[in-house]
Write a protein that holds these residues in place. Structure first.
Motif, PDB file in Angstrom:
ATOM      1  N   ALA A   1       0.872  -0.919  -0.217  1.00 32.73           N
ATOM      2  CA  ALA A   1       0.210   0.404   0.271  1.00 32.73           C
ATOM      3  C   ALA A   1       0.669   0.998  -0.015  1.00 32.73           C
ATOM      4  N   ALA A   2       2.442   0.684   1.078  1.00 37.18           N
ATOM      5  CA  ALA A   2       2.559   2.774   1.191  1.00 37.18           C
ATOM      6  C   ALA A   2       3.638   1.886  -0.680  1.00 37.18           C
ATOM      7  N   ILE A   3       3.826   1.484  -1.429  1.00 33.58           N
ATOM      8  CA  ILE A   3       4.773   1.183  -2.785  1.00 33.58           C
ATOM      9  C   ILE A   3       3.601   1.567  -3.041  1.00 33.58           C
ATOM     10  N   ALA A   4       2.368   1.567  -3.723  1.00 30.85           N
ATOM     11  CA  ALA A   4       1.099   2.113  -4.549  1.00 30.85           C
ATOM     12  C   ALA A   4       0.986   3.537  -4.469  1.00 30.85           C
ATOM     13  N   ARG A   5       1.152   4.336  -3.054  1.00 31.38           N
ATOM     14  CA  ARG A   5       1.018   5.578  -2.411  1.00 31.38           C
ATOM     15  C   ARG A   5       2.456   6.531  -3.309  1.00 31.38           C
ATOM     16  N   LEU A   6       3.570   6.034  -3.033  1.00 24.29           N
ATOM     17  CA  LEU A   6       4.734   6.937  -3.923  1.00 24.29           C
ATOM     18  C   LEU A   6       4.041   6.500  -5.149  1.00 24.29           C
ATOM     19  N   VAL A   7       4.105   5.706  -5.968  1.00 21.70           N
ATOM     20  CA  VAL A   7       3.827   5.443  -6.978  1.00 21.70           C
ATOM     21  C   VAL A   7       2.514   6.705  -7.449  1.00 21.70           C
ATOM     22  N   LYS A   8       1.732   6.779  -6.604  1.00 21.01           N
ATOM     23  CA  LYS A   8       0.276   7.543  -7.294  1.00 21.01           C
ATOM     24  C   LYS A   8       0.312   9.563  -6.786  1.00 21.01           C
ATOM     25  N   SER A   9       1.627   9.323  -5.606  1.00 16.21           N
ATOM     26  CA  SER A   9       1.323  10.861  -5.584  1.00 16.21           C
ATOM     27  C   SER A   9       2.067  11.402  -6.253  1.00 16.21           C
TER      28      SER A   9
ATOM     29  N   ALA B   1      -2.287  17.754 -15.022  1.00 17.58           N
ATOM     30  CA  ALA B   1      -2.141  17.191 -14.188  1.00 17.58           C
ATOM     31  C   ALA B   1      -2.328  15.859 -14.228  1.00 17.58           C
ATOM     32  N   ARG B   2      -3.167  15.273 -14.961  1.00 20.88           N
ATOM     33  CA  ARG B   2      -3.420  13.520 -15.030  1.00 20.88           C
ATOM     34  C   ARG B   2      -1.842  13.332 -15.200  1.00 20.88           C
ATOM     35  N   LEU B   3      -1.223  13.811 -16.084  1.00 19.80           N
ATOM     36  CA  LEU B   3       0.251  13.101 -16.483  1.00 19.80           C
ATOM     37  C   LEU B   3       0.753  12.813 -14.970  1.00 19.80           C
ATOM     38  N   VAL B   4       0.624  13.711 -14.210  1.00 19.79           N
ATOM     39  CA  VAL B   4       1.690  13.954 -13.139  1.00 19.79           C
ATOM     40  C   VAL B   4       0.914  12.593 -12.302  1.00 19.79           C
ATOM     41  N   LYS B   5       0.590  13.423 -12.078  1.00 23.31           N
ATOM     42  CA  LYS B   5      -0.226  12.076 -11.026  1.00 23.31           C
ATOM     43  C   LYS B   5      -0.733  10.322 -11.424  1.00 23.31           C
ATOM     44  N   SER B   6      -0.850  10.262 -13.159  1.00 21.83           N
ATOM     45  CA  SER B   6      -0.995   9.163 -13.659  1.00 21.83           C
ATOM     46  C   SER B   6       0.018   8.102 -12.758  1.00 21.83           C
TER      47      SER B   6
ATOM     48  N   SER C   1       4.389  10.602   1.554  1.00 22.57           N
ATOM     49  CA  SER C   1       3.510  10.628   0.179  1.00 22.57           C
ATOM     50  C   SER C   1       2.580  11.902   0.410  1.00 22.57           C
ATOM     51  N   ALA C   2       1.797  12.395   1.587  1.00 21.13           N
ATOM     52  CA  ALA C   2       0.620  13.901   1.922  1.00 21.13           C
ATOM     53  C   ALA C   2       1.367  14.789   0.848  1.00 21.13           C
ATOM     54  N   ILE C   3       2.911  15.120   1.789  1.00 22.34           N
ATOM     55  CA  ILE C   3       3.539  15.973   1.152  1.00 22.34           C
ATOM     56  C   ILE C   3       3.692  15.955  -0.423  1.00 22.34           C
ATOM     57  N   THR C   4       4.507  14.969  -1.106  1.00 22.80           N
ATOM     58  CA  THR C   4       4.818  14.911  -2.535  1.00 22.80           C
ATOM     59  C   THR C   4       3.356  15.145  -2.932  1.00 22.80           C
ATOM     60  N   SER C   5       2.715  15.245  -2.837  1.00 24.71           N
ATOM     61  CA  SER C   5       1.220  15.544  -3.445  1.00 24.71           C
ATOM     62  C   SER C   5       0.779  16.717  -2.854  1.00 24.71           C
ATOM     63  N   ALA C   6       0.949  16.974  -2.061  1.00 22.21           N
ATOM     64  CA  ALA C   6       0.825  18.850  -1.520  1.00 22.21           C
ATOM     65  C   ALA C   6       1.745  19.581  -2.671  1.00 22.21           C
ATOM     66  N   LEU C   7       2.979  19.290  -2.411  1.00 26.10           N
ATOM     67  CA  LEU C   7       4.015  19.820  -3.335  1.00 26.10           C
ATOM     68  C   LEU C   7       3.374  19.729  -4.774  1.00 26.10           C
ATOM     69  N   ASN C   8       3.067  18.630  -5.559  1.00 24.19           N
ATOM     70  CA  ASN C   8       2.592  18.305  -7.244  1.00 24.19           C
ATOM     71  C   ASN C   8       1.624  19.668  -7.070  1.00 24.19           C
TER      72      ASN C   8
END
Lengths: 106, 106, 106, 106
Positions: free
Chosen positions: A98-106, C101-106, D56-63
Protein backbone atom coordinates in the motif's frame (compact mmCIF):
# COMPACT_ATOMS: atom_id res chain seq x y z
CA UNK A 1 17.88 -14.33 6.91
CA UNK A 2 18.56 -11.09 8.91
CA UNK A 3 21.05 -9.32 6.67
CA UNK A 4 22.89 -7.55 9.51
CA UNK A 5 22.61 -8.16 13.24
CA UNK A 6 20.09 -5.59 14.58
CA UNK A 7 21.51 -2.99 17.00
CA UNK A 8 20.03 -2.91 20.51
CA UNK A 9 17.94 0.17 19.50
CA UNK A 10 16.88 -1.50 16.25
CA UNK A 11 15.94 -4.70 18.07
CA UNK A 12 13.96 -2.61 20.57
CA UNK A 13 12.05 -0.71 17.89
CA UNK A 14 12.58 -3.15 15.01
CA UNK A 15 12.74 -0.22 12.58
CA UNK A 16 15.26 -0.65 9.84
CA UNK A 17 16.02 3.06 9.50
CA UNK A 18 17.38 3.41 13.03
CA UNK A 19 20.93 2.59 11.94
CA UNK A 20 20.74 5.47 9.45
CA UNK A 21 18.69 7.81 11.63
CA UNK A 22 21.09 10.74 11.70
CA UNK A 23 21.43 10.73 7.95
CA UNK A 24 17.66 10.74 7.51
CA UNK A 25 17.33 13.56 10.07
CA UNK A 26 19.94 15.64 8.19
CA UNK A 27 18.15 15.06 4.87
CA UNK A 28 14.80 16.09 6.35
CA UNK A 29 16.40 19.23 7.82
CA UNK A 30 17.70 20.11 4.34
CA UNK A 31 14.27 19.51 2.73
CA UNK A 32 12.65 21.67 5.42
CA UNK A 33 15.11 24.46 4.53
CA UNK A 34 14.34 24.05 0.82
CA UNK A 35 10.62 24.33 1.56
CA UNK A 36 11.24 27.54 3.49
CA UNK A 37 13.26 28.69 0.47
CA UNK A 38 10.24 28.26 -1.80
CA UNK A 39 8.11 30.24 0.64
CA UNK A 40 10.67 33.04 0.39
CA UNK A 41 10.79 32.83 -3.45
CA UNK A 42 7.02 33.30 -3.63
CA UNK A 43 7.11 36.04 -1.00
CA UNK A 44 9.76 37.88 -3.07
CA UNK A 45 7.85 37.43 -6.37
CA UNK A 46 10.41 35.15 -7.97
CA UNK A 47 9.81 33.86 -11.51
CA UNK A 48 7.32 30.95 -11.64
CA UNK A 49 9.66 28.58 -13.51
CA UNK A 50 12.45 29.02 -10.93
CA UNK A 51 9.97 28.14 -8.16
CA UNK A 52 8.77 25.08 -10.12
CA UNK A 53 12.38 23.92 -10.52
CA UNK A 54 12.82 24.04 -6.74
CA UNK A 55 9.58 22.14 -6.14
CA UNK A 56 10.72 19.33 -8.46
CA UNK A 57 14.03 19.17 -6.57
CA UNK A 58 12.17 18.74 -3.27
CA UNK A 59 9.75 16.06 -4.52
CA UNK A 60 12.74 14.18 -5.90
CA UNK A 61 14.57 14.47 -2.54
CA UNK A 62 11.44 13.32 -0.67
CA UNK A 63 11.03 10.34 -3.02
CA UNK A 64 14.63 9.33 -2.37
CA UNK A 65 14.07 9.48 1.39
CA UNK A 66 10.93 7.37 0.96
CA UNK A 67 12.73 4.79 -1.20
CA UNK A 68 15.47 4.53 1.45
CA UNK A 69 12.96 4.04 4.27
CA UNK A 70 11.09 1.44 2.22
CA UNK A 71 14.31 -0.46 1.49
CA UNK A 72 15.20 -0.47 5.20
CA UNK A 73 11.63 -1.52 6.07
CA UNK A 74 11.70 -4.50 3.70
CA UNK A 75 15.14 -5.60 4.89
CA UNK A 76 14.38 -5.35 8.59
CA UNK A 77 10.76 -5.04 9.72
CA UNK A 78 9.27 -7.23 6.95
CA UNK A 79 12.15 -9.72 6.98
CA UNK A 80 12.01 -10.08 10.80
CA UNK A 81 8.26 -10.65 10.65
CA UNK A 82 8.61 -13.32 7.92
CA UNK A 83 11.44 -15.05 9.81
CA UNK A 84 9.60 -15.20 13.09
CA UNK A 85 6.56 -16.53 11.15
CA UNK A 86 4.18 -14.24 13.05
CA UNK A 87 0.75 -13.36 11.68
CA UNK A 88 1.79 -9.76 11.21
CA UNK A 89 4.12 -10.72 8.37
CA UNK A 90 1.02 -10.71 6.11
CA UNK A 91 -0.01 -7.37 7.62
CA UNK A 92 3.46 -5.92 7.00
CA UNK A 93 3.47 -7.14 3.38
CA UNK A 94 0.02 -5.56 2.82
CA UNK A 95 1.22 -2.28 4.39
CA UNK A 96 4.40 -2.27 2.28
CA UNK A 97 2.46 -2.77 -0.97
CA UNK A 98 0.00 0.00 0.00
CA UNK A 99 2.90 2.35 0.79
CA UNK A 100 4.52 1.53 -2.58
CA UNK A 101 1.22 2.27 -4.38
CA UNK A 102 0.90 5.64 -2.61
CA UNK A 103 4.49 6.51 -3.59
CA UNK A 104 3.93 5.57 -7.24
CA UNK A 105 0.69 7.58 -7.44
CA UNK A 106 1.50 10.64 -5.27
CA UNK B 1 5.28 -17.68 6.62
CA UNK B 2 4.04 -18.74 3.15
CA UNK B 3 0.67 -17.02 3.04
CA UNK B 4 -0.98 -19.62 0.73
CA UNK B 5 0.34 -23.02 -0.27
CA UNK B 6 2.07 -22.58 -3.67
CA UNK B 7 0.47 -24.41 -6.62
CA UNK B 8 2.63 -27.03 -8.40
CA UNK B 9 3.28 -24.49 -11.21
CA UNK B 10 4.07 -21.77 -8.69
CA UNK B 11 6.39 -24.05 -6.77
CA UNK B 12 8.10 -24.98 -10.04
CA UNK B 13 8.62 -21.38 -11.11
CA UNK B 14 8.29 -19.72 -7.69
CA UNK B 15 6.66 -16.68 -9.31
CA UNK B 16 3.87 -15.19 -7.29
CA UNK B 17 1.87 -14.01 -10.30
CA UNK B 18 1.32 -17.50 -11.69
CA UNK B 19 -1.90 -17.97 -9.72
CA UNK B 20 -3.25 -14.78 -11.38
CA UNK B 21 -1.66 -15.33 -14.77
CA UNK B 22 -4.80 -15.28 -16.88
CA UNK B 23 -5.96 -12.03 -15.32
CA UNK B 24 -2.61 -10.42 -16.01
CA UNK B 25 -2.65 -11.71 -19.60
CA UNK B 26 -6.15 -10.25 -20.15
CA UNK B 27 -5.07 -6.88 -18.71
CA UNK B 28 -2.00 -6.79 -20.97
CA UNK B 29 -4.17 -7.66 -24.00
CA UNK B 30 -6.43 -4.70 -23.14
CA UNK B 31 -3.46 -2.33 -22.72
CA UNK B 32 -2.07 -3.51 -26.07
CA UNK B 33 -5.44 -2.68 -27.66
CA UNK B 34 -5.44 0.76 -26.02
CA UNK B 35 -1.96 1.41 -27.40
CA UNK B 36 -3.15 0.48 -30.87
CA UNK B 37 -6.06 2.85 -30.25
CA UNK B 38 -3.66 5.74 -29.66
CA UNK B 39 -1.80 4.88 -32.85
CA UNK B 40 -5.14 5.13 -34.69
CA UNK B 41 -6.04 8.44 -32.96
CA UNK B 42 -2.78 9.99 -34.16
CA UNK B 43 -3.19 8.47 -37.61
CA UNK B 44 -6.69 9.99 -37.86
CA UNK B 45 -5.53 13.43 -36.59
CA UNK B 46 -7.48 13.31 -33.35
CA UNK B 47 -7.30 16.28 -30.97
CA UNK B 48 -4.09 16.31 -28.86
CA UNK B 49 -5.87 16.48 -25.49
CA UNK B 50 -7.97 13.40 -26.27
CA UNK B 51 -4.81 11.47 -27.12
CA UNK B 52 -3.13 12.69 -23.90
CA UNK B 53 -6.14 11.49 -21.90
CA UNK B 54 -5.74 7.99 -23.38
CA UNK B 55 -2.01 7.94 -22.65
CA UNK B 56 -2.65 8.78 -18.98
CA UNK B 57 -5.20 5.95 -18.85
CA UNK B 58 -2.62 3.48 -20.16
CA UNK B 59 0.19 4.57 -17.84
CA UNK B 60 -2.24 4.24 -14.95
CA UNK B 61 -3.25 0.73 -16.09
CA UNK B 62 0.41 -0.27 -16.51
CA UNK B 63 1.24 1.05 -13.03
CA UNK B 64 -1.58 -1.02 -11.57
CA UNK B 65 -0.26 -4.16 -13.30
CA UNK B 66 3.21 -3.39 -11.96
CA UNK B 67 1.93 -2.85 -8.41
CA UNK B 68 0.10 -6.20 -8.59
CA UNK B 69 3.19 -8.03 -9.83
CA UNK B 70 5.29 -6.38 -7.11
CA UNK B 71 2.80 -7.38 -4.40
CA UNK B 72 2.82 -10.99 -5.64
CA UNK B 73 6.62 -10.93 -5.86
CA UNK B 74 7.02 -9.74 -2.26
CA UNK B 75 4.50 -12.28 -0.96
CA UNK B 76 5.95 -15.26 -2.80
CA UNK B 77 9.41 -14.97 -4.32
CA UNK B 78 10.88 -12.68 -1.63
CA UNK B 79 9.06 -14.43 1.24
CA UNK B 80 10.17 -17.90 0.02
CA UNK B 81 13.76 -16.72 -0.25
CA UNK B 82 13.71 -15.22 3.28
CA UNK B 83 12.10 -18.38 4.70
CA UNK B 84 14.56 -20.74 3.14
CA UNK B 85 17.36 -18.45 4.37
CA UNK B 86 19.15 -18.65 1.03
CA UNK B 87 21.75 -16.07 0.07
CA UNK B 88 19.54 -14.81 -2.73
CA UNK B 89 17.08 -13.33 -0.23
CA UNK B 90 19.39 -10.29 -0.05
CA UNK B 91 19.59 -10.27 -3.85
CA UNK B 92 15.78 -10.41 -4.13
CA UNK B 93 15.37 -7.56 -1.61
CA UNK B 94 17.89 -5.44 -3.59
CA UNK B 95 16.06 -6.22 -6.86
CA UNK B 96 12.66 -5.37 -5.32
CA UNK B 97 13.90 -2.00 -4.05
CA UNK B 98 15.45 -1.20 -7.45
CA UNK B 99 12.19 -2.12 -9.20
CA UNK B 100 10.21 0.09 -6.79
CA UNK B 101 12.59 3.01 -7.49
CA UNK B 102 12.17 2.57 -11.26
CA UNK B 103 8.39 2.54 -10.85
CA UNK B 104 8.38 5.70 -8.71
CA UNK B 105 10.63 7.55 -11.14
CA UNK B 106 9.38 6.31 -14.53
CA UNK C 1 3.65 34.62 -32.33
CA UNK C 2 3.24 31.45 -34.44
CA UNK C 3 6.69 29.91 -34.09
CA UNK C 4 6.67 28.17 -37.49
CA UNK C 5 4.26 28.63 -40.40
CA UNK C 6 1.66 25.85 -40.07
CA UNK C 7 1.57 23.30 -42.92
CA UNK C 8 -1.67 23.01 -44.94
CA UNK C 9 -2.56 19.83 -42.98
CA UNK C 10 -1.67 21.52 -39.68
CA UNK C 11 -3.69 24.60 -40.57
CA UNK C 12 -6.61 22.34 -41.48
CA UNK C 13 -6.48 20.39 -38.23
CA UNK C 14 -4.52 22.93 -36.16
CA UNK C 15 -2.83 20.07 -34.30
CA UNK C 16 0.78 20.72 -33.51
CA UNK C 17 1.84 17.09 -33.75
CA UNK C 18 0.93 16.73 -37.43
CA UNK C 19 4.39 17.83 -38.56
CA UNK C 20 5.86 14.97 -36.48
CA UNK C 21 3.10 12.47 -37.12
CA UNK C 22 5.20 9.71 -38.64
CA UNK C 23 7.66 9.81 -35.76
CA UNK C 24 4.82 9.56 -33.23
CA UNK C 25 3.27 6.68 -35.19
CA UNK C 26 6.61 4.81 -35.21
CA UNK C 27 7.03 5.35 -31.45
CA UNK C 28 3.50 4.06 -30.75
CA UNK C 29 4.18 0.99 -32.94
CA UNK C 30 7.29 0.26 -30.85
CA UNK C 31 5.37 0.69 -27.56
CA UNK C 32 2.65 -1.63 -28.86
CA UNK C 33 5.34 -4.22 -29.62
CA UNK C 34 6.83 -3.80 -26.12
CA UNK C 35 3.38 -4.33 -24.60
CA UNK C 36 3.00 -7.53 -26.61
CA UNK C 37 6.44 -8.48 -25.32
CA UNK C 38 5.25 -8.20 -21.72
CA UNK C 39 2.25 -10.37 -22.54
CA UNK C 40 4.67 -13.00 -23.85
CA UNK C 41 6.96 -12.69 -20.79
CA UNK C 42 4.02 -13.41 -18.46
CA UNK C 43 2.78 -16.19 -20.73
CA UNK C 44 6.24 -17.80 -20.62
CA UNK C 45 6.56 -17.43 -16.80
CA UNK C 46 9.41 -14.94 -16.90
CA UNK C 47 10.86 -13.62 -13.63
CA UNK C 48 8.70 -10.86 -12.04
CA UNK C 49 11.54 -8.32 -11.80
CA UNK C 50 12.36 -8.64 -15.53
CA UNK C 51 8.69 -7.96 -16.36
CA UNK C 52 8.64 -4.96 -13.99
CA UNK C 53 11.73 -3.56 -15.71
CA UNK C 54 9.93 -3.72 -19.07
CA UNK C 55 6.81 -2.06 -17.66
CA UNK C 56 8.91 0.88 -16.36
CA UNK C 57 10.50 1.21 -19.80
CA UNK C 58 7.07 1.46 -21.43
CA UNK C 59 5.63 3.98 -18.95
CA UNK C 60 8.74 6.08 -19.51
CA UNK C 61 8.33 5.86 -23.31
CA UNK C 62 4.63 6.75 -23.03
CA UNK C 63 5.45 9.74 -20.79
CA UNK C 64 7.94 10.98 -23.37
CA UNK C 65 5.32 10.72 -26.13
CA UNK C 66 2.88 12.62 -23.93
CA UNK C 67 5.42 15.36 -23.15
CA UNK C 68 6.10 15.75 -26.89
CA UNK C 69 2.41 16.01 -27.74
CA UNK C 70 1.91 18.53 -24.93
CA UNK C 71 4.82 20.65 -26.13
CA UNK C 72 3.41 20.64 -29.68
CA UNK C 73 -0.07 21.44 -28.34
CA UNK C 74 1.15 24.46 -26.37
CA UNK C 75 3.21 25.77 -29.31
CA UNK C 76 0.46 25.40 -31.89
CA UNK C 77 -3.11 24.81 -30.73
CA UNK C 78 -2.87 26.96 -27.56
CA UNK C 79 -0.71 29.65 -29.20
CA UNK C 80 -3.05 29.90 -32.24
CA UNK C 81 -6.07 30.23 -29.96
CA UNK C 82 -4.40 32.98 -27.86
CA UNK C 83 -3.30 34.84 -31.02
CA UNK C 84 -6.68 34.80 -32.64
CA UNK C 85 -8.15 35.97 -29.29
CA UNK C 86 -11.01 33.48 -29.54
CA UNK C 87 -12.96 32.44 -26.45
CA UNK C 88 -11.62 28.92 -26.73
CA UNK C 89 -8.15 30.07 -25.70
CA UNK C 90 -9.36 29.89 -22.08
CA UNK C 91 -10.85 26.48 -22.79
CA UNK C 92 -7.57 25.27 -24.29
CA UNK C 93 -5.57 26.56 -21.32
CA UNK C 94 -7.94 24.76 -18.91
CA UNK C 95 -7.65 21.54 -20.96
CA UNK C 96 -3.84 21.79 -21.06
CA UNK C 97 -3.61 22.23 -17.27
CA UNK C 98 -5.98 19.28 -16.72
CA UNK C 99 -3.92 17.11 -19.08
CA UNK C 100 -0.70 18.10 -17.23
CA UNK C 101 -2.32 17.19 -13.88
CA UNK C 102 -3.37 13.76 -15.21
CA UNK C 103 0.16 13.15 -16.49
CA UNK C 104 1.75 14.13 -13.16
CA UNK C 105 -0.64 11.92 -11.19
CA UNK C 106 -1.03 8.88 -13.48
CA UNK D 1 -6.65 37.09 -24.89
CA UNK D 2 -5.71 38.18 -21.33
CA UNK D 3 -8.23 36.26 -19.27
CA UNK D 4 -8.42 38.81 -16.42
CA UNK D 5 -7.01 42.34 -16.23
CA UNK D 6 -3.63 42.05 -14.45
CA UNK D 7 -3.37 43.82 -11.07
CA UNK D 8 -0.76 46.59 -10.76
CA UNK D 9 1.55 44.15 -8.88
CA UNK D 10 0.91 41.43 -11.47
CA UNK D 11 1.56 43.83 -14.34
CA UNK D 12 4.77 44.92 -12.63
CA UNK D 13 6.03 41.35 -12.13
CA UNK D 14 3.87 39.66 -14.78
CA UNK D 15 3.69 36.54 -12.59
CA UNK D 16 0.36 34.83 -12.65
CA UNK D 17 0.52 33.59 -9.07
CA UNK D 18 0.63 37.06 -7.53
CA UNK D 19 -3.15 37.26 -7.29
CA UNK D 20 -3.09 34.03 -5.22
CA UNK D 21 0.12 34.77 -3.36
CA UNK D 22 -1.24 34.56 0.18
CA UNK D 23 -2.85 31.21 -0.49
CA UNK D 24 0.40 29.83 -1.90
CA UNK D 25 2.33 31.19 1.09
CA UNK D 26 -0.12 29.53 3.52
CA UNK D 27 0.17 26.20 1.66
CA UNK D 28 3.98 26.35 1.73
CA UNK D 29 3.88 27.14 5.48
CA UNK D 30 1.74 24.02 6.01
CA UNK D 31 4.09 21.85 3.92
CA UNK D 32 7.06 23.19 5.88
CA UNK D 33 5.28 22.17 9.10
CA UNK D 34 4.56 18.70 7.68
CA UNK D 35 8.24 18.30 6.80
CA UNK D 36 9.20 19.23 10.35
CA UNK D 37 6.64 16.65 11.45
CA UNK D 38 8.44 13.92 9.53
CA UNK D 39 11.73 14.98 11.11
CA UNK D 40 10.07 14.54 14.51
CA UNK D 41 8.57 11.16 13.56
CA UNK D 42 12.02 9.83 12.64
CA UNK D 43 13.56 11.40 15.72
CA UNK D 44 10.95 9.66 17.89
CA UNK D 45 11.40 6.27 16.15
CA UNK D 46 7.93 6.19 14.59
CA UNK D 47 6.91 3.20 12.47
CA UNK D 48 8.32 3.33 8.92
CA UNK D 49 4.95 2.97 7.18
CA UNK D 50 3.46 5.93 9.09
CA UNK D 51 6.42 8.08 8.01
CA UNK D 52 6.01 6.92 4.39
CA UNK D 53 2.33 7.87 4.51
CA UNK D 54 3.28 11.40 5.55
CA UNK D 55 5.90 11.69 2.81
CA UNK D 56 3.33 10.75 0.15
CA UNK D 57 0.97 13.39 1.58
CA UNK D 58 3.67 16.05 1.22
CA UNK D 59 4.71 15.10 -2.33
CA UNK D 60 1.05 15.21 -3.28
CA UNK D 61 0.65 18.67 -1.69
CA UNK D 62 3.80 19.92 -3.43
CA UNK D 63 2.59 18.58 -6.79
CA UNK D 64 -0.70 20.43 -6.32
CA UNK D 65 1.16 23.68 -5.60
CA UNK D 66 3.28 23.12 -8.71
CA UNK D 67 0.22 22.41 -10.89
CA UNK D 68 -1.39 25.63 -9.61
CA UNK D 69 1.72 27.70 -10.34
CA UNK D 70 1.99 26.15 -13.80
CA UNK D 71 -1.64 26.91 -14.57
CA UNK D 72 -1.16 30.53 -13.49
CA UNK D 73 2.06 30.73 -15.49
CA UNK D 74 0.39 29.50 -18.69
CA UNK D 75 -2.59 31.84 -18.25
CA UNK D 76 -0.52 34.94 -17.52
CA UNK D 77 3.19 34.91 -18.25
CA UNK D 78 2.99 32.67 -21.35
CA UNK D 79 -0.25 34.25 -22.62
CA UNK D 80 1.13 37.82 -22.18
CA UNK D 81 4.30 36.88 -24.06
CA UNK D 82 2.34 35.31 -26.94
CA UNK D 83 -0.01 38.33 -27.12
CA UNK D 84 2.74 40.89 -27.19
CA UNK D 85 4.44 38.74 -29.86
CA UNK D 86 7.84 39.18 -28.16
CA UNK D 87 10.67 36.74 -28.93
CA UNK D 88 10.53 35.41 -25.38
CA UNK D 89 7.21 33.71 -26.06
CA UNK D 90 9.21 30.81 -27.60
CA UNK D 91 11.55 30.88 -24.59
CA UNK D 92 8.59 30.78 -22.19
CA UNK D 93 7.01 27.87 -24.07
CA UNK D 94 10.31 25.94 -23.93
CA UNK D 95 10.65 26.67 -20.20
CA UNK D 96 7.06 25.58 -19.52
CA UNK D 97 7.55 22.26 -21.35
CA UNK D 98 10.82 21.64 -19.47
CA UNK D 99 9.12 22.41 -16.14
CA UNK D 100 6.26 20.00 -17.03
CA UNK D 101 8.80 17.27 -17.89
CA UNK D 102 10.58 17.74 -14.54
CA UNK D 103 7.26 17.52 -12.71
CA UNK D 104 6.23 14.32 -14.52
CA UNK D 105 9.59 12.68 -13.86
CA UNK D 106 10.44 13.89 -10.33
Amino acid sequence: MTTTAPTVEEAATGHGYISDKNRYLARLKRIEGQTRGIHRMIDEDNYCIDILTQISAITSALNNVALGLLDDHLKHCVTNAIETDTADAEQKLREASAAIARLVKS
